[in-house]
Design a protein around this motif. Structure first.
Motif, PDB file in Angstrom:
ATOM      1  N   ASN A 126      33.584  38.507  49.049  1.00  0.00           N
ATOM      2  CA  ASN A 126      34.019  38.670  50.434  1.00  0.00           C
ATOM      3  C   ASN A 126      35.440  39.195  50.513  1.00  0.00           C
ATOM      4  O   ASN A 126      36.331  38.698  49.821  1.00  0.00           O
ATOM      5  CB  ASN A 126      33.905  37.347  51.197  1.00  0.00           C
ATOM      6  CG  ASN A 126      32.475  36.866  51.287  1.00  0.00           C
ATOM      7  OD1 ASN A 126      31.545  37.668  51.285  1.00  0.00           O
ATOM      8  ND2 ASN A 126      32.296  35.558  51.334  1.00  0.00           N
TER       9      ASN A 126
ATOM     10  N   ARG B 235      38.555  36.300  45.434  1.00  0.00           N
ATOM     11  CA  ARG B 235      37.653  37.450  45.275  1.00  0.00           C
ATOM     12  C   ARG B 235      37.776  38.008  43.856  1.00  0.00           C
ATOM     13  O   ARG B 235      38.876  38.289  43.381  1.00  0.00           O
ATOM     14  CB  ARG B 235      38.002  38.515  46.298  1.00  0.00           C
ATOM     15  CG  ARG B 235      37.089  39.713  46.231  1.00  0.00           C
ATOM     16  CD  ARG B 235      37.445  40.691  47.316  1.00  0.00           C
ATOM     17  NE  ARG B 235      36.513  41.804  47.290  1.00  0.00           N
ATOM     18  CZ  ARG B 235      36.836  43.031  47.603  1.00  0.00           C
ATOM     19  NH1 ARG B 235      38.044  43.318  48.017  1.00  0.00           N
ATOM     20  NH2 ARG B 235      35.937  43.979  47.529  1.00  0.00           N
TER      21      ARG B 235
ATOM     22  N   ASP C  75      38.397  36.635  50.899  1.00  0.00           N
ATOM     23  CA  ASP C  75      38.406  35.485  50.003  1.00  0.00           C
ATOM     24  C   ASP C  75      39.572  35.579  49.030  1.00  0.00           C
ATOM     25  O   ASP C  75      39.729  36.578  48.328  1.00  0.00           O
ATOM     26  CB  ASP C  75      37.083  35.418  49.235  1.00  0.00           C
ATOM     27  CG  ASP C  75      36.839  34.060  48.604  1.00  0.00           C
ATOM     28  OD1 ASP C  75      37.799  33.455  48.086  1.00  0.00           O
ATOM     29  OD2 ASP C  75      35.694  33.603  48.632  1.00  0.00           O
TER      30      ASP C  75
ATOM     31  N   GLY D 107      35.507  43.232  43.901  1.00  0.00           N
ATOM     32  CA  GLY D 107      36.821  42.625  43.781  1.00  0.00           C
ATOM     33  C   GLY D 107      37.437  42.843  42.423  1.00  0.00           C
ATOM     34  O   GLY D 107      38.520  42.360  42.123  1.00  0.00           O
TER      35      GLY D 107
END
Length: 121
Positions: free
Chosen positions: A25, A31, A28, A105
């Motif tokens: 996400n 991540r 986050d 990420g």
């Protein structure tokens, strides 16, 4: 705040079948990080990853004060696996795939032959 006596260790042995994926996400804070160990962990422990032919790991494994021992994971799927540790050792039939999914990420290693090592102080 965790102290070195309250931080757990990590050991993935035998024929365990695990699926560990980092959060992807956008907002986050973790991540791209699949496993995060406290910086207060004792440097005497070793994070062990060995013999897990049915497992899937994706993301960074972060053990900043410990050694990571990566042994004999011939059939494990490890797309976009990044290892962060005080020391990393490979033995047996170890391999890591260098393909990171879009928006994971994390990024693939760049450089000579896909191998990249950084010392971070």
């Amino acid at each position: 705040v965790a102290t070195s006596t309250t931080v757990g260790t990590f050991s993935m042995n035998g024929s365990a079948t695990l699926k560990i994926e980092a959060p992807i996400n956008e907002g986050d804070k973790l991540r791209g990080i699949a496993i995060y160990q406290s910086r207060n962990a004792p440097s005497t422990s070793i994070a062990k990853i060995n013999g897990n032919s049915g497992s899937f790991l994706q993301g960074a494994l972060y053990f900043p004060k410990q050694e990571i021992s990566y042994i004999g994971n011939t059939g494990m799927q490890s797309d976009c696996l990044q290892l962060v540790g005080r020391k990393v050792s490979f033995s047996g039939n170890s391999k890591i795939k260098n393909e990171c999914p879009v928006n994971s990420g994390a990024g693939s290693f760049k450089g000579a032959g896909g191998k990249h090592v950084r010392l971070i102080g």
